[in-house]
Scaffold this motif. Structure first.
Motif, PDB file in Angstrom:
ATOM      1  N   LEU A  43       0.853  -1.184   0.000  1.00 40.89           N
ATOM      2  CA  LEU A  43       0.000   0.000   0.000  1.00 40.89           C
ATOM      3  C   LEU A  43       0.890   1.235   0.000  1.00 40.89           C
ATOM      4  N   ALA A  44       0.523   2.230  -0.794  1.00 40.69           N
ATOM      5  CA  ALA A  44       1.362   3.425  -0.890  1.00 40.69           C
ATOM      6  C   ALA A  44       0.506   4.679  -1.044  1.00 40.69           C
ATOM      7  N   VAL A  45       0.887   5.744  -0.316  1.00 39.93           N
ATOM      8  CA  VAL A  45       0.271   7.057  -0.473  1.00 39.93           C
ATOM      9  C   VAL A  45       1.386   8.082  -0.655  1.00 39.93           C
ATOM     10  N   ALA A  46       1.080   9.167  -1.361  1.00 43.12           N
ATOM     11  CA  ALA A  46       2.070  10.212  -1.613  1.00 43.12           C
ATOM     12  C   ALA A  46       1.377  11.564  -1.652  1.00 43.12           C
ATOM     13  N   ASP A  47       2.122  12.582  -1.261  1.00 41.35           N
ATOM     14  CA  ASP A  47       1.614  13.955  -1.194  1.00 41.35           C
ATOM     15  C   ASP A  47       2.574  14.849  -1.961  1.00 41.35           C
ATOM     16  N   GLY A  48       2.145  15.305  -3.137  1.00 42.52           N
ATOM     17  CA  GLY A  48       2.988  16.179  -3.936  1.00 42.52           C
ATOM     18  C   GLY A  48       3.175  17.543  -3.287  1.00 42.52           C
ATOM     19  N   ALA A  49       4.365  18.108  -3.442  1.00 42.38           N
ATOM     20  CA  ALA A  49       4.671  19.412  -2.853  1.00 42.38           C
ATOM     21  C   ALA A  49       3.804  20.493  -3.499  1.00 42.38           C
ATOM     22  N   GLY A  50       3.091  21.231  -2.679  1.00 46.47           N
ATOM     23  CA  GLY A  50       2.139  22.208  -3.202  1.00 46.47           C
ATOM     24  C   GLY A  50       2.755  23.287  -4.063  1.00 46.47           C
ATOM     25  N   SER A  51       4.022  23.595  -3.846  1.00 49.00           N
ATOM     26  CA  SER A  51       4.657  24.688  -4.577  1.00 49.00           C
ATOM     27  C   SER A  51       5.348  24.245  -5.862  1.00 49.00           C
ATOM     28  N   ARG A  52       5.292  22.964  -6.195  1.00 44.45           N
ATOM     29  CA  ARG A  52       6.016  22.443  -7.350  1.00 44.45           C
ATOM     30  C   ARG A  52       5.055  22.174  -8.509  1.00 44.45           C
ATOM     31  N   ALA A  53       5.490  22.506  -9.710  1.00 44.08           N
ATOM     32  CA  ALA A  53       4.601  22.550 -10.870  1.00 44.08           C
ATOM     33  C   ALA A  53       4.002  21.192 -11.239  1.00 44.08           C
ATOM     34  N   ARG A  54       4.739  20.106 -11.057  1.00 45.39           N
ATOM     35  CA  ARG A  54       4.260  18.794 -11.524  1.00 45.39           C
ATOM     36  C   ARG A  54       4.249  17.790 -10.377  1.00 45.39           C
ATOM     37  N   SER A  55       3.991  18.267  -9.184  1.00 48.54           N
ATOM     38  CA  SER A  55       4.062  17.390  -8.020  1.00 48.54           C
ATOM     39  C   SER A  55       2.952  16.347  -7.998  1.00 48.54           C
ATOM     40  N   GLY A  56       1.796  16.661  -8.571  1.00 50.81           N
ATOM     41  CA  GLY A  56       0.737  15.653  -8.659  1.00 50.81           C
ATOM     42  C   GLY A  56       1.186  14.464  -9.500  1.00 50.81           C
ATOM     43  N   GLN A  57       1.865  14.736 -10.607  1.00 44.16           N
ATOM     44  CA  GLN A  57       2.427  13.661 -11.426  1.00 44.16           C
ATOM     45  C   GLN A  57       3.489  12.901 -10.641  1.00 44.16           C
TER      46      GLN A  57
END
Length: 274
Positions: free
Chosen positions: A51-65
């Motif tokens: 199982l894995a979860v991740a949180d992209g950095a809010g200030s980075r342009a492609r963090s969701g990817q």
């Protein structure tokens, strides 16, 4: 699956665990017309689940990817190592397995994102469920709660240790792309046959799922975590209406007032043996 082949993704039919995840866009991103930057996924077999979860950095342009790539790589590489060593004895060998899998993920992640890797910055929290042990690895501020045992008839919940802060006076999160990320990787190995529930989350749910006091470390919020686990205890797949009800809870004004960030949880409960 002892030959080291990959786990099946998002399919728990043969697994001893019933697994379900949901991720919703937080109010802050919704108001700005931006997509969510969290991600979660899992893979399972008859013997191992990752199982894995991740949180992209809010200030980075492609963090969701970056978050989506991180969880996909985690299931692939942690799964491959875990199924090849499913009979690993709990202890140092599990910590080594987790660390080696993290190195695999980090290398491929940085290779794929190349010179623009910082634009894909993300945290990563992984749990490996094997027959005799649970392995946990965290980079950043995700958290894991276990359900195990009872006391006076009440279910007991346990927060796994979280990574240390990156600096004495800094609360900045460490990401996969941080120059010294490997220094802040945290691993755990738990061997307890009484574990029958596992919850992974990004920090957007920390205020709802954890109770904090000035006197000590945070502890699980029993009412919230019990409700989240209990809704998955019923046999069979999660219905669309149950999925939407959980998503609605994560989007609710009550939880948004606590934290306007994206909210993601991935939960697993042990299936009742017939």
């Amino acid at each position: 699956m002892g030959d080291g082949t990959a786990l099946r993704g998002n399919d728990d039919r043969d697994s001893p665990w019933r697994i379900h995840g949901v991720s919703v866009t937080g109010y802050r991103h919704h108001r700005a017309g931006m997509p969510g930057q969290d991600a979660c996924t899992y893979g399972s077999s008859a013997s191992v689940a990752v199982l894995a979860v991740a949180d992209g950095a809010g200030s980075r342009a492609r963090s969701g990817q970056g978050a989506r790539l991180a969880v996909e790589l985690a299931v692939e590489h942690f799964g491959r190592r875990a199924v090849a060593a499913v009979e690993c004895v709990p202890g140092e060998g599990v910590h080594e397995l987790l660390t080696e899998a993290y190195r695999d993920v980090s290398k491929v992640f940085l290779d794929r994102t190349g010179p623009e890797a910082d634009d894909f910055a993300t945290t990563l929290t992984v749990v490996v469920l094997a027959p005799d042990w649970l392995g946990h690895l965290s980079v950043g501020d995700g958290f894991v709660v276990l359900r195990a045992g009872t006391e006076d008839g009440e279910r007991q919940f346990h927060l796994l240790p979280q990574p240390a802060a990156a600096g004495e006076y800094s609360n900045e999160t460490v990401f996969l792309t941080s120059p010294d990320a490997a220094r802040w990787v945290h691993t755990d190995c738990v061997s307890d046959p009484g574990i029958d529930g596992v919850l992974l989350s990004t920090d957007g749910l920390a205020q709802a799922a954890l109770s904090r006091s000035a006197a000590g470390p945070p502890i699980p919020n029993a009412s919230f975590t019990d409700a989240v686990f209990r809704s998955l205890d019923a046999p069979g797949p999660v219905s669309e209406s149950a999925h939407e009800s959980l998503a609605a809870l994560l989007r609710s004004d009550r939880l948004t007032a606590l934290n306007a960030d994206d909210k993601t949880l991935l939960r697993a409960v042990r299936k009742v043996r017939p």
